[in-house]
Enzyme design. Sequence first.
Site, PDB file in Angstrom:
ATOM      1  N   LYS A   1       0.819  -1.438  -0.120  1.00 36.64           N
ATOM      2  CA  LYS A   1       0.038  -0.074  -0.082  1.00 36.64           C
ATOM      3  C   LYS A   1       0.931   1.261   0.065  1.00 36.64           C
ATOM      4  O   LYS A   1       0.723   2.197  -0.883  1.00 36.64           O
ATOM      5  CB  LYS A   1      -0.930  -0.021   1.212  1.00 36.64           C
ATOM      6  CG  LYS A   1      -1.620   1.214   1.665  1.00 36.64           C
ATOM      7  CD  LYS A   1      -2.585   1.395   2.637  1.00 36.64           C
ATOM      8  CE  LYS A   1      -1.660   1.599   3.992  1.00 36.64           C
ATOM      9  NZ  LYS A   1      -1.416   2.968   4.360  1.00 36.64           N
ATOM     10  N   ASN A   2       1.899   1.084   1.008  1.00 38.71           N
ATOM     11  CA  ASN A   2       2.615   2.532   0.991  1.00 38.71           C
ATOM     12  C   ASN A   2       3.579   2.652   0.036  1.00 38.71           C
ATOM     13  O   ASN A   2       4.364   3.705  -0.078  1.00 38.71           O
ATOM     14  CB  ASN A   2       3.340   2.351   2.248  1.00 38.71           C
ATOM     15  CG  ASN A   2       2.204   2.545   3.408  1.00 38.71           C
ATOM     16  OD1 ASN A   2       1.130   2.845   3.303  1.00 38.71           O
ATOM     17  ND2 ASN A   2       2.749   2.374   4.635  1.00 38.71           N
TER      18      ASN A   2
ATOM     19  N   CYS B   1      -4.608  12.463  12.755  1.00 42.39           N
ATOM     20  CA  CYS B   1      -5.232  11.284  12.853  1.00 42.39           C
ATOM     21  C   CYS B   1      -4.916  10.718  14.337  1.00 42.39           C
ATOM     22  O   CYS B   1      -4.270  11.286  15.049  1.00 42.39           O
ATOM     23  CB  CYS B   1      -5.119  10.223  11.771  1.00 42.39           C
ATOM     24  SG  CYS B   1      -3.597   9.509  12.116  1.00 42.39           S
TER      25      CYS B   1
ATOM     26  N   ARG C   1       0.802  14.555  12.859  1.00 36.78           N
ATOM     27  CA  ARG C   1       0.866  14.136  11.391  1.00 36.78           C
ATOM     28  C   ARG C   1       1.253  15.786  10.630  1.00 36.78           C
ATOM     29  O   ARG C   1       0.479  16.068   9.846  1.00 36.78           O
ATOM     30  CB  ARG C   1      -0.202  13.747  10.673  1.00 36.78           C
ATOM     31  CG  ARG C   1      -0.591  12.383  11.366  1.00 36.78           C
ATOM     32  CD  ARG C   1       0.156  11.012  11.529  1.00 36.78           C
ATOM     33  NE  ARG C   1       0.786  10.395  10.299  1.00 36.78           N
ATOM     34  CZ  ARG C   1       0.142   9.618   9.708  1.00 36.78           C
ATOM     35  NH1 ARG C   1      -0.931   8.970   9.895  1.00 36.78           N
ATOM     36  NH2 ARG C   1       0.799   9.187   8.417  1.00 36.78           N
ATOM     37  N   PRO C   2       2.099  16.389  11.110  1.00 38.42           N
ATOM     38  CA  PRO C   2       2.604  17.727  10.494  1.00 38.42           C
ATOM     39  C   PRO C   2       2.977  17.629   9.043  1.00 38.42           C
ATOM     40  O   PRO C   2       3.501  16.494   8.813  1.00 38.42           O
ATOM     41  CB  PRO C   2       3.408  18.392  11.519  1.00 38.42           C
ATOM     42  CG  PRO C   2       4.320  17.248  12.120  1.00 38.42           C
ATOM     43  CD  PRO C   2       3.181  16.354  12.248  1.00 38.42           C
ATOM     44  N   VAL C   3       3.090  18.537   8.240  1.00 35.83           N
ATOM     45  CA  VAL C   3       3.723  18.675   7.077  1.00 35.83           C
ATOM     46  C   VAL C   3       4.838  19.535   6.707  1.00 35.83           C
ATOM     47  O   VAL C   3       5.242  19.796   5.724  1.00 35.83           O
ATOM     48  CB  VAL C   3       2.529  18.597   5.927  1.00 35.83           C
ATOM     49  CG1 VAL C   3       1.709  17.643   5.713  1.00 35.83           C
ATOM     50  CG2 VAL C   3       1.853  20.113   6.149  1.00 35.83           C
ATOM     51  N   ASP C   4       5.448  19.826   8.019  1.00 37.51           N
ATOM     52  CA  ASP C   4       6.425  20.995   7.978  1.00 37.51           C
ATOM     53  C   ASP C   4       7.625  20.562   7.076  1.00 37.51           C
ATOM     54  O   ASP C   4       8.337  21.329   6.232  1.00 37.51           O
ATOM     55  CB  ASP C   4       6.802  21.421   9.219  1.00 37.51           C
ATOM     56  CG  ASP C   4       7.441  20.320  10.196  1.00 37.51           C
ATOM     57  OD1 ASP C   4       6.550  19.288  10.197  1.00 37.51           O
ATOM     58  OD2 ASP C   4       8.482  20.114  10.427  1.00 37.51           O
ATOM     59  N   LEU C   5       8.026  19.461   7.179  1.00 42.02           N
ATOM     60  CA  LEU C   5       9.263  18.983   6.318  1.00 42.02           C
ATOM     61  C   LEU C   5       8.824  18.899   4.757  1.00 42.02           C
ATOM     62  O   LEU C   5       9.886  19.146   3.881  1.00 42.02           O
ATOM     63  CB  LEU C   5       9.397  17.574   6.944  1.00 42.02           C
ATOM     64  CG  LEU C   5      10.077  17.295   8.149  1.00 42.02           C
ATOM     65  CD1 LEU C   5      10.176  16.099   8.560  1.00 42.02           C
ATOM     66  CD2 LEU C   5      11.468  18.457   8.400  1.00 42.02           C
TER      67      LEU C   5
ATOM     68  N   ASP D   1       4.732   0.695  12.049  1.00 41.88           N
ATOM     69  CA  ASP D   1       3.481  -0.108  11.509  1.00 41.88           C
ATOM     70  C   ASP D   1       3.302  -1.322  11.909  1.00 41.88           C
ATOM     71  O   ASP D   1       2.369  -2.188  11.737  1.00 41.88           O
ATOM     72  CB  ASP D   1       3.336   0.210   9.866  1.00 41.88           C
ATOM     73  CG  ASP D   1       3.325   1.493   9.506  1.00 41.88           C
ATOM     74  OD1 ASP D   1       3.297   1.571   8.111  1.00 41.88           O
ATOM     75  OD2 ASP D   1       3.071   2.275  10.333  1.00 41.88           O
TER      76      ASP D   1
ATOM     77  N   ILE E   1       8.133   6.914  17.053  1.00 39.52           N
ATOM     78  CA  ILE E   1       7.842   7.748  15.738  1.00 39.52           C
ATOM     79  C   ILE E   1       6.556   8.570  15.912  1.00 39.52           C
ATOM     80  O   ILE E   1       6.418   9.746  15.714  1.00 39.52           O
ATOM     81  CB  ILE E   1       7.537   6.623  14.279  1.00 39.52           C
ATOM     82  CG1 ILE E   1       8.812   6.027  14.229  1.00 39.52           C
ATOM     83  CG2 ILE E   1       7.297   7.236  13.215  1.00 39.52           C
ATOM     84  CD1 ILE E   1      10.032   6.618  13.679  1.00 39.52           C
TER      85      ILE E   1
ATOM     86  N   ARG F   1      -8.613  -0.339   4.876  1.00 36.78           N
ATOM     87  CA  ARG F   1      -7.850   0.541   4.144  1.00 36.78           C
ATOM     88  C   ARG F   1      -6.428  -0.068   3.697  1.00 36.78           C
ATOM     89  O   ARG F   1      -5.494   0.471   2.584  1.00 36.78           O
ATOM     90  CB  ARG F   1      -7.410   1.643   5.182  1.00 36.78           C
ATOM     91  CG  ARG F   1      -8.729   2.457   5.708  1.00 36.78           C
ATOM     92  CD  ARG F   1      -8.199   3.831   6.442  1.00 36.78           C
ATOM     93  NE  ARG F   1      -7.054   4.537   5.469  1.00 36.78           N
ATOM     94  CZ  ARG F   1      -6.541   5.642   5.940  1.00 36.78           C
ATOM     95  NH1 ARG F   1      -6.878   6.214   7.111  1.00 36.78           N
ATOM     96  NH2 ARG F   1      -5.642   6.194   5.343  1.00 36.78           N
TER      97      ARG F   1
END
Length: 420
Positions: free
Chosen positions: A22-23, A116, A121-125, A307, A329, A399
């Site tokens: 999936k990933n 979630c 779950r930031p997106v700064d990077l 995971d 993580i 999912r």
Amino acid sequence: MNKLVIEGGVKLKGEVTISGAKNAVLPIMAASLLTDDACVIKGVPDLRDTNTMIKILRSLGKGVEFDKGIVTVTALKNTNYVADYKLVSTMRASFCVLGPLLGKLKKAKVSLPGGCVIGVRPVDLHLKGVRALGADISIESGYVLAKADKLKGAYIYLGGVYGSSVLATDNVMMAAVLANGHTIIEAAACEPEVVDLAEFLIKMGAKINGQGTPIIEIEGVGHLHGVVHTIIPDRIEAGTMMLAALITKGDILIKNVLPRHLGVLIDKLEEAGANIVKSNNSIHMRYRKPLNAVNITTLPYPGFPTDMQAQMMSLMSITPGITIITEKIYPDRFMHVSELNRMGAHIQREGPHAIVEGVKALSGAPVMASDLRASASLLLAGLAARGKTSISRIYHLERGYENIEEKLGKLGAKIWREKE
Ligand code: EPZ
């Protein structure tokens, strides 16, 4: 809504074939935005998440067919550059359309994914990376607006407080492949799924070196063409099946798996006393004797995968001894603890640690899934527990695990769906 019901106590025996990762397939489908040619992607699992990504690609103007595990992406006329909130909010991974849209169209409007249950779950990077390549970024009404006259290669240090970022590495790689000049990504994620994306991009004509190591180098090119690619097997599904064999004291031959992607899990299970027979594309997992408790700390690849943390907790919950699980993580990724305790486990949460005291047996109970891997851990617990377990909100499980009931049923599990 449906719930999944399991009558526990059956020793699972037989063979199972692992689906595509999936990933890996999610960013690879996004990468098809980098060309107007047709892209054929094989080994695609039929999951909620892959179907969400198909909807997103269609909303961006792509033609997408999905048949018998093969996704064919073709360009339509009206290429759109807006990834809508209602789709992105259902699946965080959709944020990885930012890089290819920017790379190909030099503009993108992508909804911020939001958090979630497993973390903020930031997106700064992600934003740091595309800014370094020359994109102007602004945030308006929950969307990231990105645009650039042109993208220029740059040196980018992409490590965050929790180490490397898988999807940030993917986004920056996909923005850099059509940029002018040389890009160096330092502290890049090394996961096999990042490597699979890099291989896909190289087949499209990209110039990339160092994938799978913390330093990825990219030489921008002017054009990328269509490609045919087969997705790598899903190492997390494979790891989940390995634990299913052990937790039910069974004997499973796991096919279509790359043991080299599971080094740390194999090492940990052998430390616990398991006997694992590997070939280049299969793993034979046969329960031989009681395991001993082992401690787990999750880390970026090649460390223990976050995971697999929840699934390992289920196995350790009925393994004699004390296990300390440290989540480095996503320090809040412990929604499964309370549900496992409802099944008779003895687990205590202490900040980023969970202390698991093995018990003789779990007992079946009605439980609730909260996220994808928590649902997998409850499934494993239900397979081992005495009596009946019912898992509600199984859309979380759907999912990321293709045909899971069918696969487990073929191994002898007593598992079925019921209306909530
Ligand atoms: C990928 O998510 C996976 N998803 C996740 O799998 C997996 O848990 C995660 O990598 C870690 O291995 C997909 O590949 C679709 P990250 P991603 O960016 O890329 C922090 C599953 O169950 N961070 O590697 O979103 C972040 O908060 C899913 O299949 C920042 O601080 O995760 C986390 O603590 C769940 N800033 C750490 O980095 C950023 O800009 C690693 O996250 C991005 C991330």
